[in-house]
Design a protein around this motif. Structure first.
Motif, PDB file in Angstrom:
ATOM      1  N   GLN A 185     -20.893  21.252  -8.158  1.00 21.03           N
ATOM      2  CA  GLN A 185     -21.577  19.747  -8.301  1.00 21.03           C
ATOM      3  C   GLN A 185     -23.189  19.937  -7.761  1.00 21.03           C
ATOM      4  O   GLN A 185     -23.385  20.620  -6.730  1.00 21.03           O
ATOM      5  N   SER A 186     -24.013  18.969  -8.336  1.00 18.11           N
ATOM      6  CA  SER A 186     -25.240  18.876  -7.650  1.00 18.11           C
ATOM      7  C   SER A 186     -25.217  18.595  -6.349  1.00 18.11           C
ATOM      8  O   SER A 186     -26.331  18.978  -5.610  1.00 18.11           O
ATOM      9  N   THR A 189     -19.424  19.711 -15.743  1.00 23.84           N
ATOM     10  CA  THR A 189     -20.381  19.296 -16.658  1.00 23.84           C
ATOM     11  C   THR A 189     -21.703  19.295 -15.814  1.00 23.84           C
ATOM     12  O   THR A 189     -21.730  19.017 -14.750  1.00 23.84           O
ATOM     13  N   PRO A 190     -22.812  19.336 -16.550  1.00 23.09           N
ATOM     14  CA  PRO A 190     -24.217  19.156 -16.070  1.00 23.09           C
ATOM     15  C   PRO A 190     -24.397  18.011 -15.144  1.00 23.09           C
ATOM     16  O   PRO A 190     -25.133  17.783 -14.297  1.00 23.09           O
ATOM     17  N   ASP A 191     -23.680  16.774 -15.738  1.00 19.64           N
ATOM     18  CA  ASP A 191     -23.887  15.516 -15.019  1.00 19.64           C
ATOM     19  C   ASP A 191     -22.706  15.397 -14.119  1.00 19.64           C
ATOM     20  O   ASP A 191     -22.476  14.191 -13.624  1.00 19.64           O
ATOM     21  N   ASN A 192     -21.946  16.479 -13.583  1.00 21.11           N
ATOM     22  CA  ASN A 192     -21.148  16.478 -12.368  1.00 21.11           C
ATOM     23  C   ASN A 192     -19.587  15.849 -12.658  1.00 21.11           C
ATOM     24  O   ASN A 192     -18.901  16.029 -11.778  1.00 21.11           O
ATOM     25  N   ARG A 193     -19.348  15.649 -13.846  1.00 24.41           N
ATOM     26  CA  ARG A 193     -17.949  15.199 -14.443  1.00 24.41           C
ATOM     27  C   ARG A 193     -17.058  16.521 -14.528  1.00 24.41           C
ATOM     28  O   ARG A 193     -17.794  17.573 -14.478  1.00 24.41           O
ATOM     29  N   ARG A 246     -11.211  14.165 -19.167  1.00 21.56           N
ATOM     30  CA  ARG A 246     -12.587  13.849 -18.602  1.00 21.56           C
ATOM     31  C   ARG A 246     -12.577  13.173 -17.275  1.00 21.56           C
ATOM     32  O   ARG A 246     -12.019  11.996 -17.477  1.00 21.56           O
ATOM     33  N   THR A 273     -14.605  11.379 -13.717  1.00 22.96           N
ATOM     34  CA  THR A 273     -15.700  11.297 -13.123  1.00 22.96           C
ATOM     35  C   THR A 273     -15.994  12.308 -11.986  1.00 22.96           C
ATOM     36  O   THR A 273     -15.180  13.093 -11.848  1.00 22.96           O
ATOM     37  N   ALA A 274     -17.408  12.335 -11.394  1.00 24.31           N
ATOM     38  CA  ALA A 274     -17.578  13.267 -10.261  1.00 24.31           C
ATOM     39  C   ALA A 274     -16.657  13.303  -9.033  1.00 24.31           C
ATOM     40  O   ALA A 274     -16.495  14.035  -8.447  1.00 24.31           O
ATOM     41  N   ASP A 330     -12.073   9.134 -16.562  1.00 21.31           N
ATOM     42  CA  ASP A 330     -13.542   8.483 -16.813  1.00 21.31           C
ATOM     43  C   ASP A 330     -12.961   7.501 -18.242  1.00 21.31           C
ATOM     44  O   ASP A 330     -12.692   7.978 -19.229  1.00 21.31           O
ATOM     45  N   ASP A 381     -23.235  17.422 -25.960  1.00 23.54           N
ATOM     46  CA  ASP A 381     -22.115  16.736 -25.042  1.00 23.54           C
ATOM     47  C   ASP A 381     -20.591  16.522 -25.878  1.00 23.54           C
ATOM     48  O   ASP A 381     -20.088  15.767 -25.596  1.00 23.54           O
TER      49      ASP A 381
END
Length: 359
Positions: free
Chosen positions: A51-52, A109-113, A128, A130-131, A136, A164
């Motif tokens: 994750q980021s 995913t690119p948005d950390n999910r 799916r 959440t981070a 979600d 997405d």
């Protein structure tokens, strides 16, 4: 990782670019994480991502004795220290969706999910989170989607496209008579009406039992899926290419389908699609319980690639009883393949294998 009297645990390692265990991650050791203190505890990690924040998250599932299977997550810092999920402990978290869940693929995913796919009680399952590992609610209202056919079904692989949308490769049917299918869901979890029929494309091949391995989506929306198929008692690698709307790509193989094999039974495990459309399939050849690593590459039009090995096939020697499980792109025209060796050399046990190859 396996041990004890049959139990298994998540096992994660980080290597340097030179192939050594990274001293900056858990002091250069393998990290092993069990989900229950029992030899009847079976935990399998099927994917790992960063994750980021730098957190390293492993995705998989856990089953204990005769209890139902659950989603299982583990998370570490970039240095290898456990990082708790809200509601979890010791860097691990289990989620029970109300049935028997088994996860076969996943990604960050690119948005950390966190995106996971597998099956629940004989139906395809896409989840799916959440981070932080919570369901979600923006995905189907519950955080997961269950897709039913009139036969048992399971997601074998999952990908995310540039819009997405979730694209899953499925196996539909009973053991010995399975067909491949592709399912596409919108970002909110609803079936995509612009794909196939109600978001589904059944890739039926009469008289053949097919197993899914991997799926990839190009920037254009074109989809490539791979697996293996049994025809007349022999399994070969099979690759299927679809246009964005789900119709077969007539410029690939025969009506969008191509196969390649050794004449033995070949079992696909993963796939790498290059920027020029060539497809590298990673798997193993032989019997189901005595197979050896096998790489095969097809050209962009679905023909065996003459520039790769012998008529598109390479059988690397990676160990006495080595098997390939994954392939990933690596900078500089290379790829990394990974798997394990359950042989007797250098001693009894199971060993992880990572190899880097030129393409």
């Amino acid at each position: 990782g396996y041990g004890g009297l049959g139990g298994s645990r998540f096992t994660v390692a980080r290597l340097t670019g030179a192939g050594a265990l990274d001293p900056g991650f858990a002091g250069g050791t393998l990290l092993r994480l069990g989900f229950a203190g029992s030899t009847a505890s079976y935990a399998q990690a099927v994917a790992v991502g960063t994750q980021s924040s730098g957190s390293i998250t492993a995705l998989g599932w856990h089953e204990l004795r005769d209890q139902t299977g659950n989603i299982a997550l583990a998370r570490w810092s970039a240095a290898g220290a456990p990082q708790d999920f809200p509601g979890g402990s010791d860097g691990k978290l289990e989620l029970d969706l109300g049935g028997t869940e088994q996860i076969r693929d996943g990604l960050v995913t690119p948005d950390n999910r966190l995106l996971l796919a597998g099956h629940q009680d004989g139906a395809l399952l896409v989840v799916r989170l959440t981070a932080d590992g919570a369901l979600d609610p923006s995905f189907a209202g519950t955080g997961f989607v269950v897709v039913h056919w009139d036969q048992p079904a399971a997601a074998a692989a999952i990908a995310l496209d540039s819009e997405d949308r979730v694209v899953a490769l499925a196996e539909v049917g009973a053991e010995g008579a399975r067909d491949l299918a592709v399912v596409r869901l919108l970002g909110d979890g609803a079936p995509d009406p612009a794909f196939g029929s109600g978001g589904q494309v059944l890739l039926a091949s009469p008289g053949s039992d097919e197993s899914g391995a991997a799926i990839s989506v190009e920037e254009s929306g074109r989809i490539t899926a791979t697996g293996d198929a049994d025809s007349a008692g022999q399994r070969d690698y099979v690759v299927i290419r679809l246009h964005e709307g789900g119709t077969p790509d007539a410029d690939f193989g025969m009506a969008g389908r191509a196969s390649i094999g050794t004449g033995a039974n070949d079992f696909a495990e993963d796939m790498l699609v290059s920027a020029d459309g060539r497809v590298l399939i990673a798997g193993n050849s032989g019997s189901e319980f005595d197979a050896r690593p096998l790489l095969a590459r097809l050209t962009a039009d679905g023909e065996p690639d003459p520039s790769f090995g012998d008529a598109g096939i390479v059988a690397p020697m990676l160990g006495e009883f080595a098997r390939i499980e994954r392939v990933r792109a690596y900078p500089g025209g290379r790829a990394v393949i990974a798997g394990g060796d359950e042989g007797m050399s250098p001693g009894p046990g199971t060993y992880g294998i990572v190899a880097r190859i030129w393409l």
